[in-house]
Design a protein around this motif. Structure first.
Motif, PDB file in Angstrom:
ATOM      1  N   HIS A 119     -34.193 -56.808  19.229  1.00 51.91           N
ATOM      2  CA  HIS A 119     -33.242 -57.538  18.385  1.00 51.91           C
ATOM      3  C   HIS A 119     -32.927 -56.823  17.069  1.00 51.91           C
ATOM      4  N   THR A 158     -29.028 -50.244  11.720  1.00 53.55           N
ATOM      5  CA  THR A 158     -27.712 -50.101  12.353  1.00 53.55           C
ATOM      6  C   THR A 158     -27.755 -49.293  13.640  1.00 53.55           C
ATOM      7  N   ARG A 210     -25.466 -58.691   7.433  1.00 52.59           N
ATOM      8  CA  ARG A 210     -25.370 -57.597   8.402  1.00 52.59           C
ATOM      9  C   ARG A 210     -26.781 -57.118   8.757  1.00 52.59           C
ATOM     10  N   PRO A 211     -26.956 -56.557   9.950  1.00 47.65           N
ATOM     11  CA  PRO A 211     -28.269 -56.018  10.320  1.00 47.65           C
ATOM     12  C   PRO A 211     -28.689 -54.896   9.379  1.00 47.65           C
ATOM     13  N   THR A 214     -31.276 -54.289  15.843  1.00 50.70           N
ATOM     14  CA  THR A 214     -29.925 -53.911  15.402  1.00 50.70           C
ATOM     15  C   THR A 214     -28.950 -55.084  15.386  1.00 50.70           C
ATOM     16  N   ARG A 215     -29.451 -56.282  15.757  1.00 50.29           N
ATOM     17  CA  ARG A 215     -28.587 -57.469  15.763  1.00 50.29           C
ATOM     18  C   ARG A 215     -29.094 -58.572  14.838  1.00 50.29           C
ATOM     19  N   THR A 216     -30.228 -58.326  14.186  1.00 53.35           N
ATOM     20  CA  THR A 216     -30.796 -59.344  13.307  1.00 53.35           C
ATOM     21  C   THR A 216     -30.192 -59.231  11.915  1.00 53.35           C
TER      22      THR A 216
END
Length: 295
Positions: free
Chosen positions: A218, A232, A228-229, A220-222
């Motif tokens: 998770h 990246t 924003r994550p 790069t999507r948290t």
């Protein structure tokens, strides 16, 4: 592994006592053979050094204003994390805790943050005093992760890991896996004094590896505080570095390296294959419910 250059880092999640001295007492573990034995026993043990018989004094070091300021002033953004090892560790701590603080409420729980303490040489904890020789560890008594950043060099030179930023991130995420276990009440299952490939000690360590994989799934999507994550980019090569680090600290690899034979009855962390498999399980599924190593 790449961080968002513009993201703000939260240095309050790290306590920097590098260069400080623990008041009173003597060093519990020295270098040489004693240090290697302690490292062999303590690496990623998941509980404080009192469980290893290393306790001398629980006195905590007093952080100097210069050591506190070093991280606070130098580690402000993701750009700093992309350039400096200590700042990168701050960013990983932030990302790991961002994930768990969002995951727990989804499971009707509440995540209590834990700080990481940077130290050099020796440190006092609620679990007792320890030297850097025991490797990174989590103390349930004060709910803090303890890390001498010099361990990352040891991971390469003494254990043959390739290293790299994500190998370091794996170490941090594993220790926070123990914090998750402590909050959920499963960490104490490792403290029954038993060892062996089917022991609770091994099952706890493998579950922490799986939780590290869940975070990585998770990462790069948290979203962070900016929405924003913080992380990246996480490449296949990064993940391979993490798997390589997991294998390097498998009980069988360490035993073969330092005693010339493998003795599964004394395992406390699991084999190289097991550690990789459970990290993969977490990374592939992204579901902490699939990390039940006690089945």
């Amino acid at each position: 592994m790449q961080f968002d250059d513009d993201a703000e880092l939260d240095t309050s999640e790290v306590r920097d006592v590098r260069g400080s001295r623990v008041p009173g007492g003597r060093a519990t573990v020295g270098g040489g053979i004693a240090g290697l034995i302690a490292l062999f026993l303590g690496l990623f043990f998941g509980v404080g050094p009192d469980q290893l018989g290393l306790t001398d004094s629980g006195d905590e070091p007093s952080a100097s204003s210069s050591s506190l300021a070093q991280v606070r002033e130098s580690c402000r953004t993701g750009k700093d994390a992309n350039a400096r090892e200590d700042c990168r560790t701050v960013a990983v701590v932030n990302s790991v805790q961002d994930y768990w603080s969002q995951e727990f409420p989804r499971r009707q729980g509440r995540y209590a943050p834990a700080r990481t303490v940077f130290f050099t040489g020796r440190v006092g904890t609620a679990c007792g005093a320890a030297s850097s020789a025991v490797g990174p560890f989590y103390c349930p008594g004060d709910r803090q992760v303890y890390l001498d950043l010099g361990f990352f060099d040891e991971l390469r030179t003494n254990f043959g890991a390739r290293g790299g930023p994500f190998a370091q991130a794996y170490v941090v995420a594993h220790e926070y896996g123990h914090h998750v276990q402590n909050l959920m009440g499963t960490l104490r299952r490792a403290q029954d004094g038993r060892t062996g490939e089917n022991s609770n000690a091994v099952r706890v360590e493998l579950q922490a590896d799986c939780y590290a994989g869940v975070w990585a799934h998770h990462a790069t999507r948290t979203p962070a505080g900016s929405g924003r994550p913080l992380i990246t980019r996480l490449t296949d090569e990064d993940v391979r570095d993490g798997l390589d680090a997991a294998a390097a600290v498998g009980d069988d690899r360490i035993q073969e390296r330092y005693q010339g034979r493998v003795t599964p009855e004394s395992w406390t962390h699991g084999s190289a294959r097991q550690r990789q498999e459970w990290f993969r399980q977490g990374f592939r599924t992204g579901d902490m419910a699939r990390c039940d190593t006690f089945r």
